[in-house]
Design an enzyme around this catalytic site. Structure first.
Site, PDB file in Angstrom:
ATOM      1  N   ASP A 199       0.828  -1.203   0.000  1.00  0.00           N
ATOM      2  CA  ASP A 199       0.000   0.000   0.000  1.00  0.00           C
ATOM      3  C   ASP A 199       0.869   1.262   0.000  1.00  0.00           C
ATOM      4  OD1 ASP A 199      -2.815   0.940   0.414  1.00  0.00           O
ATOM      5  OD2 ASP A 199      -1.983   1.821   2.231  1.00  0.00           O
ATOM      6  N   GLU A 251       1.728  -0.102  -4.810  1.00  0.00           N
ATOM      7  CA  GLU A 251       0.775   0.945  -5.159  1.00  0.00           C
ATOM      8  C   GLU A 251       1.527   2.266  -5.104  1.00  0.00           C
ATOM      9  OE1 GLU A 251      -3.471   2.907  -3.784  1.00  0.00           O
ATOM     10  OE2 GLU A 251      -1.934   2.428  -2.328  1.00  0.00           O
ATOM     11  N   HIS A 325     -10.839  -0.776  -5.303  1.00  0.00           N
ATOM     12  CA  HIS A 325     -11.790  -0.396  -4.248  1.00  0.00           C
ATOM     13  C   HIS A 325     -11.758   1.101  -3.930  1.00  0.00           C
ATOM     14  CE1 HIS A 325      -7.889  -0.898  -2.498  1.00  0.00           C
ATOM     15  NE2 HIS A 325      -8.270  -0.228  -1.441  1.00  0.00           N
ATOM     16  N   ASP A 326     -10.849   1.850  -4.564  1.00  0.00           N
ATOM     17  CA  ASP A 326     -10.741   3.298  -4.311  1.00  0.00           C
ATOM     18  C   ASP A 326     -11.289   4.135  -5.463  1.00  0.00           C
ATOM     19  OD1 ASP A 326      -9.324   2.837  -1.932  1.00  0.00           O
ATOM     20  OD2 ASP A 326      -7.394   2.896  -2.964  1.00  0.00           O
TER      21      ASP A 326
HETATM   22  O1  TEU Z   1      -4.852   4.128  -1.260  1.00  0.00           O
HETATM   23  C1  TEU Z   1      -3.971   5.178  -1.447  1.00  0.00           C
HETATM   24  C2  TEU Z   1      -4.390   6.315  -2.296  1.00  0.00           C
HETATM   25  O2  TEU Z   1      -3.594   7.191  -2.521  1.00  0.00           O
HETATM   26  C3  TEU Z   1      -5.733   6.382  -2.867  1.00  0.00           C
HETATM   27  O3  TEU Z   1      -6.066   5.739  -3.980  1.00  0.00           O
HETATM   28  C4  TEU Z   1      -6.746   6.935  -1.959  1.00  0.00           C
HETATM   29  O4  TEU Z   1      -7.897   6.156  -1.962  1.00  0.00           O
HETATM   30  C5  TEU Z   1      -7.043   8.327  -2.456  1.00  0.00           C
HETATM   31  O5  TEU Z   1      -5.926   9.109  -2.180  1.00  0.00           O
HETATM   32  C6  TEU Z   1      -8.225   8.929  -1.800  1.00  0.00           C
HETATM   33  O6  TEU Z   1      -8.556  10.063  -2.565  1.00  0.00           O
HETATM   34  C7  TEU Z   1      -4.502   3.109  -0.386  1.00  0.00           C
HETATM   35  C8  TEU Z   1      -5.659   2.151  -0.228  1.00  0.00           C
HETATM   36  O7  TEU Z   1      -5.913   1.516  -1.458  1.00  0.00           O
HETATM   37  C9  TEU Z   1      -6.831   2.901   0.308  1.00  0.00           C
HETATM   38  O8  TEU Z   1      -7.991   2.134   0.375  1.00  0.00           O
HETATM   39  C10 TEU Z   1      -6.455   3.425   1.676  1.00  0.00           C
HETATM   40  O9  TEU Z   1      -7.464   4.250   2.171  1.00  0.00           O
HETATM   41  C11 TEU Z   1      -5.146   4.220   1.642  1.00  0.00           C
HETATM   42  O10 TEU Z   1      -4.125   3.585   0.893  1.00  0.00           O
HETATM   43  C12 TEU Z   1      -4.588   4.360   3.034  1.00  0.00           C
HETATM   44  O11 TEU Z   1      -4.110   3.136   3.505  1.00  0.00           O
END
Ligand code: TEU
Ligand code: CA
Length: 548
Positions: A199, A251, A325-326
């Site tokens: 992550d 990521e 999921h984001d």
């Molecule tokens: O996501 C990190 C991230 O930068 C994003 O896609 C985030 O959802 C976006 O900045 C919001 O606008 C990861 C995970 O995939 C996400 O679900 C978590 O919330 C985040 O890290 C924190 O762990």
């Protein structure tokens, strides 16, 4: 470094909370994943990436990890987990775990001990004195709104949290933090896990001093710092890099090309591949995610072409994905969720699955699931969405504007339960789902997947083609029709074989330049019947042709 082949693999992403509930509490669980393994196997994927199911207070749906080496009882037990690994293994599939190492929950024992004054654990975090006048150490903003610094009244100090206030950033400069993270990875390797998703891993290195950002939210001070590469090499050497058969994906939030190549290059011994998000920023060009803008086709094309070409030149490797999921559901975002839902879902799949990299499929994508369509704030669950709702309201936006934005952008769009069947709860639960089921489960569900024209069969065929054709796995990428306003087309070339992909991104017919599709080629897949001469592409038509 893992010598495992990447070009012939496919990964299925599961958001366990919304996948399958088995005990009627309305929350998906590990036994639910076990129950659906045969379904996933039908698609032909190799890995299952599960987003976090560790103990957590669920402020950020599990990305606020309170214990990295246990299972949250809501999701099941360690025995369920072992059974999942074993049952997946019997079907030739492997688990990919989500490692959240930029931060941990403030309920994690490390943070609790730090709060209690233990100096060893205090140094696990980034704790600083504020500036004069009761201000935090810097003006950086949290990704979920507000300051990135949480106040600790007992000592009049602040801790850094780039995400939610319940997610305290870890101090990777501290070798004990690195030991602890390596220990976690090795723990899951011993349990038979063969993949890891890291992550926001490009944010783990922080600067020595904390300055105000005079023209932004602070991200330029902590994105892609040189030390991230050192940390990843260390993690690789001490954990997954000791094995030939483990794959990893990082990521990368706003990473640039040069760093992405280094993170994923075969020679650099960091990660197998990366998620980059540049191709998804095409509907908020000004950088504000919540502003509604139509997607810009030319930007999308240009982005995909540049990254495909440059990653190949630098020997980097892509995790290919349309959403997760984001992100909102792709068929609602740049396809057509109405009249041409099936055609556009298949078209988008064709574009992605022909590219150089390893494709990822997010649960429900294979049946063309659409955005949630929530009309009221009480239906939303996501912390980011709830914060943004309050902010937009306080800025004086009307309900129409606020909901217009949420309905297009909220992370909850992709988090509604998996639509297994046409019953009221879509076969997801016997209880009350933690987040509402999309009413269109009556029409959109897995029941028609045997139908040869279903989106499911189309995905299955694309994955099978990838496994069958080295040109899809390894072929060199050649962009085509760079200026065409409607068609996205490219070629993949390997050992005299030539694969041409041509896709119409719009709901009107468009002319196909002569000679683009080789007359002597064989159609491998298309979302329309292919006969007669080809001088145009029908609405959202996609075609993949092989020559040689
Ligand atoms: O996501 C990190 C991230 O930068 C994003 O896609 C985030 O959802 C976006 O900045 C919001 O606008 C990861 C995970 O995939 C996400 O679900 C978590 O919330 C985040 O890290 C924190 O762990
Ligand atoms: Ca459950």
């Amino acid at each position: 470094m893992a010598a495992i082949k990447l070009g012939d693999k496919a990964v299925y992403q599961i958001y366990p909370k919304s996948f399958q509930d088995t005990n009627g509490d309305g929350i998906g669980d590990l036994r639910g994943v076990i129950r659906r393994l045969d379904y996933i196997k039908e698609l032909g994927v190799d890995y299952l990436w599960l987003t976090p199911f560790y103990p957590s207070l669920q402020y950020d749906n599990g990305y606020d990890v309170a214990d990295y080496k246990a299972i949250d009882p809501v999701y099941g037990t360690m025995e369920d987990f072992d059974e999942l690994v074993a049952e997946a293994g019997k079907r030739g599939m492997y688990l990919m775990m989500d490692m959240v190492f930029n931060h941990c929950s403030t309920k994690h024992e490390w943070f609790q001990k730090a709060l209690a004054g233990d100096p060893f654990y205090r140094d696990f975090f980034i704790i600083r004195k504020g500036k004069a006048g009761g201000l935090p150490p810097s003006n950086w903003l949290s990704k979920f709104g507000g300051s990135a610094w949480g106040y600790l009244p007992a000592t009049d100090e602040y801790y850094l949290h780039l995400f939610h206030v319940s997610q305290a950033d870890l101090n990777w400069e501290n070798p004990h933090v690195r030991d602890a993270c390596c220990d976690v990875v090795n723990f899951w390797i011993e349990k038979g896990v063969k993949g890891f998703r890291f992550d926001v891993i490009n944010l783990i290195s922080k600067p020595e001093s904390y300055e105000d950002d005079l023209c932004g939210d602070g991200h330029k001070f902590y994105t892609d710092l040189p030390k991230v590469h050192e940390f990843l090499k260390e993690l690789n050497r001490r954990t997954f890099g000791r094995f030939e058969d483990i794959i990893t994906v990082g990521e990368m939030a706003s990473s640039d090309l040069e760093n992405s190549i280094r993170y994923s290059g075969r020679a650099t011994e960091e990660l197998s591949m990366i998620f980059d998000f540049h191709h998804l920023k095409i509907d908020y060009p000004s950088g504000n995610k919540w502003e509604i803008q139509p997607f810009r086709f030319h930007d999308l094309k240009h982005n995909l072409f540049t990254w495909q070409t440059e990653m190949e030149k630098g020997d980097g490797w892509h995790a290919l994905f349309w959403y997760n999921h984001d992100q909102p559901r792709i068929v609602s975002r740049i396809g057509d969720e109405g009249k041409y839902r099936v055609e556009s879902a298949k078209m988008l799949a064709t574009v992605l699955h022909g590219l150089r990299g390893t494709p990822y499929i997010y649960q429900g994508e294979e049946i063309g699931m659409t955005n949630a369509g929530f009309q009221d704030i009480s239906q939303y669950r996501d912390i980011e969405t709830l914060n943004v709702f309050n902010r937009l309201k306080s800025e004086g936006k009307t309900d129409g504007e606020v909901y217009g934005s949420l309905q297009k952008k909220s992370r909850d769009n992709a988090r509604t339960p998996m639509q297994w069947d046409d019953t009221e709860t879509a076969g997801f639960t016997d209880g009350t789902p933690w987040i509402e089921v999309n009413g269109n489960c009556r029409q959109i569900n897995t029941l028609d997947r045997e139908n040869p024209d279903s989106i499911f069969q189309y995905y299955k065929n694309l994955i099978a083609l990838r496994k069958a054709y080295p040109v899809i796995q390894e072929g060199s990428f050649v962009p085509l029709l760079e200026e065409d306003p409607r068609i996205l087309a490219y070629r993949r070339v390997l050992d005299g074989q030539e694969l041409t992909v041509a896709c119409n991104f719009f709901g009107e017919e468009t002319a196909l330049p002569q000679g683009l599709l080789p007359e002597t080629g064989r159609v491998l897949i298309s979302n329309y019947p292919q006969e007669g001469k080809r001088d145009g592409l029908r609405p959202y038509e996609a075609v993949m042709v092989l020559r040689g």
